[in-house]
Write an enzyme that holds these catalytic residues in place. Structure first.
Site, PDB file in Angstrom:
ATOM      1  N   GLY A 278       0.388  -1.361  -0.203  1.00 50.36           N
ATOM      2  CA  GLY A 278      -0.431   0.294   0.160  1.00 50.36           C
ATOM      3  C   GLY A 278       1.240   0.983   0.233  1.00 50.36           C
ATOM      4  N   ARG A 315      -1.909  10.888  10.499  1.00 46.86           N
ATOM      5  CA  ARG A 315      -0.927  10.832  10.994  1.00 46.86           C
ATOM      6  C   ARG A 315       0.247  10.715  12.546  1.00 46.86           C
ATOM      7  NH1 ARG A 315       3.248   8.356   8.426  1.00 46.86           N
ATOM      8  NH2 ARG A 315       2.900   5.847   8.995  1.00 46.86           N
ATOM      9  N   CYS A 348      -9.536  21.512  17.723  1.00 45.20           N
ATOM     10  CA  CYS A 348      -9.811  21.510  19.561  1.00 45.20           C
ATOM     11  C   CYS A 348      -8.828  20.368  20.093  1.00 45.20           C
ATOM     12  CB  CYS A 348     -10.683  21.726  19.661  1.00 45.20           C
ATOM     13  SG  CYS A 348     -11.826  22.708  18.787  1.00 45.20           S
TER      14      CYS A 348
HETATM   15  N1  LLP Z   1      -2.121  -6.293   3.385  1.00 49.11           N
HETATM   16  C1  LLP Z   1      -2.183  -6.772   4.873  1.00 49.11           C
HETATM   17  C2  LLP Z   1      -3.569  -7.792   5.442  1.00 49.11           C
HETATM   18  C3  LLP Z   1      -2.773  -4.946   5.524  1.00 49.11           C
HETATM   19  O1  LLP Z   1      -2.892  -5.397   6.654  1.00 49.11           O
HETATM   20  C4  LLP Z   1      -1.700  -4.314   5.312  1.00 49.11           C
HETATM   21  C5  LLP Z   1      -1.960  -2.824   6.130  1.00 49.11           C
HETATM   22  C6  LLP Z   1      -1.026  -3.867   4.105  1.00 49.11           C
HETATM   23  C7  LLP Z   1      -1.139  -5.316   3.651  1.00 49.11           C
HETATM   24  C8  LLP Z   1      -0.443  -2.939   4.110  1.00 49.11           C
HETATM   25  O2  LLP Z   1       0.642  -2.822   3.862  1.00 49.11           O
HETATM   26  P1  LLP Z   1       2.247  -1.000   3.883  1.00 49.11           P
HETATM   27  O3  LLP Z   1       1.911  -1.394   2.582  1.00 49.11           O
HETATM   28  O4  LLP Z   1       0.720  -0.026   3.815  1.00 49.11           O
HETATM   29  O5  LLP Z   1       2.227  -0.826   5.012  1.00 49.11           O
HETATM   30  N2  LLP Z   1      -2.799   3.896   9.510  1.00 49.11           N
HETATM   31  C9  LLP Z   1      -1.060   3.066   9.240  1.00 49.11           C
HETATM   32  C10 LLP Z   1      -0.639   1.842   8.555  1.00 49.11           C
HETATM   33  C11 LLP Z   1      -1.845   0.847   8.498  1.00 49.11           C
HETATM   34  C12 LLP Z   1      -1.662  -0.930   8.308  1.00 49.11           C
HETATM   35  C13 LLP Z   1      -3.062  -1.528   8.478  1.00 49.11           C
HETATM   36  N3  LLP Z   1      -2.477  -2.772   6.722  1.00 49.11           N
HETATM   37  C14 LLP Z   1      -0.355   4.375   9.118  1.00 49.11           C
HETATM   38  O6  LLP Z   1      -0.135   5.488   8.750  1.00 49.11           O
HETATM   39  O7  LLP Z   1       1.224   4.062   9.217  1.00 49.11           O
END
Ligand code: LLP
Length: 425
Positions: A278, A315, A348
């Protein structure tokens, strides 16, 4: 800037590809998310290239950025999609993603979401527990189908990242421990509604080194071998997402380095590969542009109060995450060296701070700032908190740009509220 992306300065002013960022802001207002088409496509291509020996299925993780135009363009360039809900399934299909390229993870899949996914024929469920497996089996049987599943194994590996985004260690709610996975394999032939075609290992997010992945694969490999010995047709290994990017001074592995570390292990397993990136694809491809409303000084601290808030990009507030903040216009030196600011939103909450004690040069009200690395988990985690309208989003391609999500309106804020006459009259 050390960023591998297409936000850069031309005669001092910030551009996205060939479009001045200030021009977009003046036409659509602020706050605005701006994405670079080129950066998105290039990041996807880098992964495709690095792993081409295994012809992987790369499923972009919709939770990082669910904008339909972005999903569509990634799908057009060969990506599948990683979803976590019926809502994301709907988006994936709306974006034209072939169902054969959709994988579904979530510790809490509802029966209706399972049914819907089976109806459209998604490629695979990433199963997070034995009861969920039973549920998929029963639903598939009732529909006369066989569901392809991968067991999400929790390998108990420390990912060396923020604890909120660490998912592969004991004590987190994610996945199945290796012992339980083996117990499932032992009776897999009795589960005629499911076919266990793989294992899934997502150990966390923003991981900057290859070693946790290598460790997880080694533990996963033992599970795969044991499963195969028991006759389960395990052809696939899904490494999840998690590749880290540069927000500040990280030196994350490149896709090439990552591939070099894990390819030999995968090849010796003779397994097909799925990746669910992602952040790596969209993180550095997006910025959040905001206008400075006021510059104030209190108890010796200089604040730039901007028109974006933690509701637009949570974030920093939620994880203490670092995002670079830079002026959109030509940077100006500050007089008397007073160029350090806390960049704060209007909300706030004391946590509504994007950056602390940053050198921005001279900054005045009406000027624009760009918050970098905001493409992943920015707009998807935005809310209406404090009655704020979620931002407009723009996609730039070369010298062209277009709105890909309109700014919300005040009517949107009350769209779902109901005044029940029977109670309030
Ligand atoms: N696959 C699964 C099963 C996941 O739970 C996630 C992310 C991804 C793939 C993708 O991960 P990435 O490649 O984006 O690291 N909100 C947080 C990140 C939460 C990630 C949740 N799962 C942030 O802003 O850092």
């Amino acid at each position: 800037m050390q960023y591998p992306h297409d936000f850069h300065r031309v005669r001092g002013a910030l551009y996205c590809e060939r479009v001045p960022v200030a021009r977009i802001a003046s036409e659509v207002g602020t706050p605005v998310y701006i994405y670079s088409h080129k950066t998105l496509v290039e990041h996807l291509a880098k992964l495709q290239q690095a792993f081409r020996a295994l012809a992987p299925l790369i499923c972009f993780s919709v939770k990082a950025n669910g904008n339909l135009a972005i999903l569509k363009l990634l799908v057009k360039h060969g990506a599948g999609l990683d979803i976590v809900s019926g809502g994301e399934l709907y988006k994936a299909l709306q974006a034209g993603c072939p169902s054969s390229k959709i994988v579904f993870a979530s510790v809490g899949k509802r029966p209706e979401e399972i049914r819907e996914s089976l109806r459209v024929g998604i490629f695979c469920f990433n199963v997070e527990s034995e009861p969920e497996l039973e549920s998929i089996h029963a639903i598939a049987r009732a529909m006369g189908k066989v569901a392809r599943v991968a067991l999400r194994v929790n390998p108990d590996v420390e990912a060396h990242t923020h604890r909120h985004i660490t998912t592969g260690i004991r004590g987190t709610k994610f996945g199945i421990d290796p012992k339980t996975a083996l117990a499932i394999f032992r009776r897999h032939s009795a589960l005629s509604g499911v076919r266990i075609i793989g294992i899934h290992l997502h150990i966390g997010s923003q991981i900057t080194e290859a070693s946790p992945f290598v460790q997880a694969i080694k533990r996963g490999a033992n599970v795969i071998r044991a499963g195969r010995r028991m006759g389960a047709p395990i052809d696939w290994i899904n490494l999840g997402g998690g590749l880290g990017i540069i927000y500040k001074d990280e030196a994350p592995q490149t896709p090439k380095q990552f591939a070099a570390a894990v390819l030999p292990l995968l090849q010796s397993l003779h397994a097909r590969l799925i990746l669910e990136p992602g952040r790596f694809i969209v993180g550095n491809a997006g910025i959040l542009v905001t206008e400075v409303l006021y510059v104030k000084k209190a108890h010796g601290t200089r604040f730039a109060v901007v028109d974006a808030g933690m509701n637009d990009l949570i974030r920093p507030a939620l994880y203490g995450a670092y995002h670079e903040v830079i002026p959109v216009g030509v940077p100006r030196p500050s007089r008397n060296g007073h160029g350090r600011y806390d960049v704060v939103g209007p909300i706030c909450e004391s946590a509504d701070v994007f950056a602390r004690d940053r050198q921005l040069g001279a900054v005045g009200s009406g000027e624009l700032l760009a918050i970098l690395g905001a493409g992943a988990y920015g707009s998807t985690m935005a809310s209406n908190y404090n009655g704020r309208l979620r931002p407009v989003e723009v996609l730039v391609r070369g010298a062209r740009w277009a709105v890909i999500r309109r700014r919300e309106t005040r009517q949107d804020l009350i769209r779902y509220d109901v005044i029940p006459k029977a109670i309030l009259s």
